[in-house]
Design a protein around this motif. Structure first.
Motif, PDB file in Angstrom:
ATOM      1  N   THR A   2    -142.670  28.097  -8.177  1.00 50.39           N
ATOM      2  CA  THR A   2    -144.120  28.159  -8.353  1.00 50.39           C
ATOM      3  C   THR A   2    -144.516  27.674  -9.738  1.00 50.39           C
ATOM      4  O   THR A   2    -145.525  26.967  -9.894  1.00 50.39           O
ATOM      5  CB  THR A   2    -144.626  29.598  -8.133  1.00 50.39           C
ATOM      6  N   GLU A   3    -143.729  28.027 -10.737  1.00 49.25           N
ATOM      7  CA  GLU A   3    -144.033  27.577 -12.096  1.00 49.25           C
ATOM      8  C   GLU A   3    -144.035  26.057 -12.171  1.00 49.25           C
ATOM      9  O   GLU A   3    -144.940  25.445 -12.765  1.00 49.25           O
ATOM     10  CB  GLU A   3    -143.009  28.149 -13.074  1.00 49.25           C
ATOM     11  N   ARG A   4    -143.049  25.421 -11.540  1.00 52.77           N
ATOM     12  CA  ARG A   4    -142.988  23.959 -11.560  1.00 52.77           C
ATOM     13  C   ARG A   4    -144.141  23.352 -10.764  1.00 52.77           C
ATOM     14  O   ARG A   4    -144.784  22.396 -11.219  1.00 52.77           O
ATOM     15  CB  ARG A   4    -141.641  23.486 -10.991  1.00 52.77           C
ATOM     16  N   ALA A   5    -144.400  23.905  -9.577  1.00 45.55           N
ATOM     17  CA  ALA A   5    -145.472  23.366  -8.744  1.00 45.55           C
ATOM     18  C   ALA A   5    -146.830  23.546  -9.410  1.00 45.55           C
ATOM     19  O   ALA A   5    -147.691  22.658  -9.359  1.00 45.55           O
ATOM     20  CB  ALA A   5    -145.462  24.034  -7.370  1.00 45.55           C
ATOM     21  N   LEU A   6    -147.050  24.701 -10.035  1.00 47.03           N
ATOM     22  CA  LEU A   6    -148.323  24.958 -10.701  1.00 47.03           C
ATOM     23  C   LEU A   6    -148.495  24.030 -11.900  1.00 47.03           C
ATOM     24  O   LEU A   6    -149.587  23.496 -12.137  1.00 47.03           O
ATOM     25  CB  LEU A   6    -148.397  26.421 -11.136  1.00 47.03           C
ATOM     26  N   ALA A   7    -147.417  23.831 -12.663  1.00 45.76           N
ATOM     27  CA  ALA A   7    -147.488  22.927 -13.803  1.00 45.76           C
ATOM     28  C   ALA A   7    -147.834  21.515 -13.355  1.00 45.76           C
ATOM     29  O   ALA A   7    -148.660  20.831 -13.980  1.00 45.76           O
ATOM     30  CB  ALA A   7    -146.161  22.935 -14.563  1.00 45.76           C
ATOM     31  N   ASP A   8    -147.238  21.070 -12.258  1.00 44.05           N
ATOM     32  CA  ASP A   8    -147.528  19.732 -11.745  1.00 44.05           C
ATOM     33  C   ASP A   8    -148.974  19.639 -11.270  1.00 44.05           C
ATOM     34  O   ASP A   8    -149.679  18.646 -11.538  1.00 44.05           O
ATOM     35  CB  ASP A   8    -146.567  19.400 -10.603  1.00 44.05           C
ATOM     36  N   LEU A   9    -149.430  20.670 -10.570  1.00 44.80           N
ATOM     37  CA  LEU A   9    -150.802  20.674 -10.053  1.00 44.80           C
ATOM     38  C   LEU A   9    -151.808  20.625 -11.195  1.00 44.80           C
ATOM     39  O   LEU A   9    -152.784  19.854 -11.160  1.00 44.80           O
ATOM     40  CB  LEU A   9    -151.002  21.921  -9.203  1.00 44.80           C
ATOM     41  N   LEU A  10    -151.586  21.429 -12.235  1.00 46.79           N
ATOM     42  CA  LEU A  10    -152.524  21.465 -13.350  1.00 46.79           C
ATOM     43  C   LEU A  10    -152.435  20.193 -14.183  1.00 46.79           C
ATOM     44  O   LEU A  10    -153.447  19.728 -14.724  1.00 46.79           O
ATOM     45  CB  LEU A  10    -152.245  22.696 -14.217  1.00 46.79           C
ATOM     46  N   HIS A  11    -151.240  19.619 -14.283  1.00 39.01           N
ATOM     47  CA  HIS A  11    -151.094  18.359 -15.023  1.00 39.01           C
ATOM     48  C   HIS A  11    -151.908  17.253 -14.356  1.00 39.01           C
ATOM     49  O   HIS A  11    -152.590  16.471 -15.027  1.00 39.01           O
ATOM     50  CB  HIS A  11    -149.619  17.967 -15.096  1.00 39.01           C
TER      51      HIS A  11
END
Length: 282
Positions: A259-268
């Motif tokens: 989730t941390e990786r997916a959220l970081a990608d989404l926000l980026h």
């Protein structure tokens, strides 16, 4: 006329099967759960008194009776807290219906300043009625494409119960619906609760009305989001109560590394730069 306290006691009595308490089954019944006589005996009160309590004709049970009922029904910690809360508000309930009025939507400047300090984290200010009163840009990025913030005065409870997109966004929709219905009881005032239910129930129907009657006490775990962009996110919610405002500051943190990786990608992709130190630590 019934009371929230009486409704809750009756709902919990209906939810307990006699066999769970070592009581014999007594054949077919018109309603599920414990008989009034069984609960009255376990709590050390008369059947007549329990009937008055459930029907709203007794509005002020003693602390000893409240604790005895909690023990007899085997309520957990959250359910006991809700029972005490309902006892408090029922004792002060006027028989007349409170004049409905929406809750204030203003957020104090100091709270807004605190919210800005959380950027680029995912956070919002809300109240127990589900009103989304303020949020960070990252929260808007997280909910983009879901429809949650489309309304002029976005409300999470209305979204959950009336927008078809909510069932796609929340894989555990029933759990989220239980949470939103339960929180209405904890709204800023009786008048705000009356306004919310009178405006929501006609649109939401039995999905909301039934939950209000049953007083389902939710066991809040990680929030699952099936994001429209593809990933399924698991988020923990850290809530800071703002009692002077009857509001809450809620921060959403990734519950696991995917989730941390997916959220970081989404926000980026949305132009946000999440800080990696904002993560849940178990």
């Amino acid at each position: 006329m019934g009371t929230p306290l009486g409704d809750f006691v009756r709902a919990r009595r209906d939810a307990v099967q006699p066999g769970e308490l070592g009581l014999p089954e007594r054949g077919r019944r018109r309603s599920p759960g414990l008989r009034r006589s069984d609960l009255a005996a376990r709590a050390g009160v008369s059947v007549e008194y329990l009937t008055r309590l459930e029907q709203g004709r007794d509005r002020n049970p003693s602390p000893a009776v409240v604790n005895a009922l909690a023990d007899a029904l085997r309520l957990d910690r959250a359910e006991r807290a809700h029972l005490r809360y309902l006892t408090k508000i029922t004792a002060g309930t006027c028989p007349s219906h409170p004049q409905p009025a929406p809750a204030p939507r203003e957020v104090r400047p100091a709270v807004l300043a605190t919210l800005r300090l959380l950027e680029p984290g995912v956070a919002m200010v809300t109240n127990r009625l589900g009103d989304v009163l303020a949020h960070t840009p990252a929260f808007a990025a997280l909910t983009a494409g879901t429809g949650l913030l489309d309304a002029d005065a976005p409300n999470l409870t209305r979204y959950v119960f009336t927008d078809p997109r909510a069932r796609a966004l929340f894989p555990d929709w029933d759990d989220v619906a239980d949470e939103q219905a339960f929180d209405l009881w904890l709204g800023p005032s009786a008048s705000a609760f009356a306004w919310s239910t009178e405006t929501l129930v006609p649109d939401a129907g039995e999905a909301l009305a039934g939950r209000l009657d049953r007083h389902v006490v939710p066991h809040r775990g990680p929030l699952h989001l099936a994001h429209p962009s593809g990933p399924t996110l698991r988020l923990t919610r850290q809530t800071l109560e703002l009692p002077d405002d009857a509001q809450q500051l809620v921060v959403f943190l990734p519950a696991d590394e995917p989730t941390e990786r997916a959220l970081a990608d989404l926000l980026h992709k949305a132009g946000q730069q999440p800080e990696r130190r904002l993560r849940a630590i178990s």
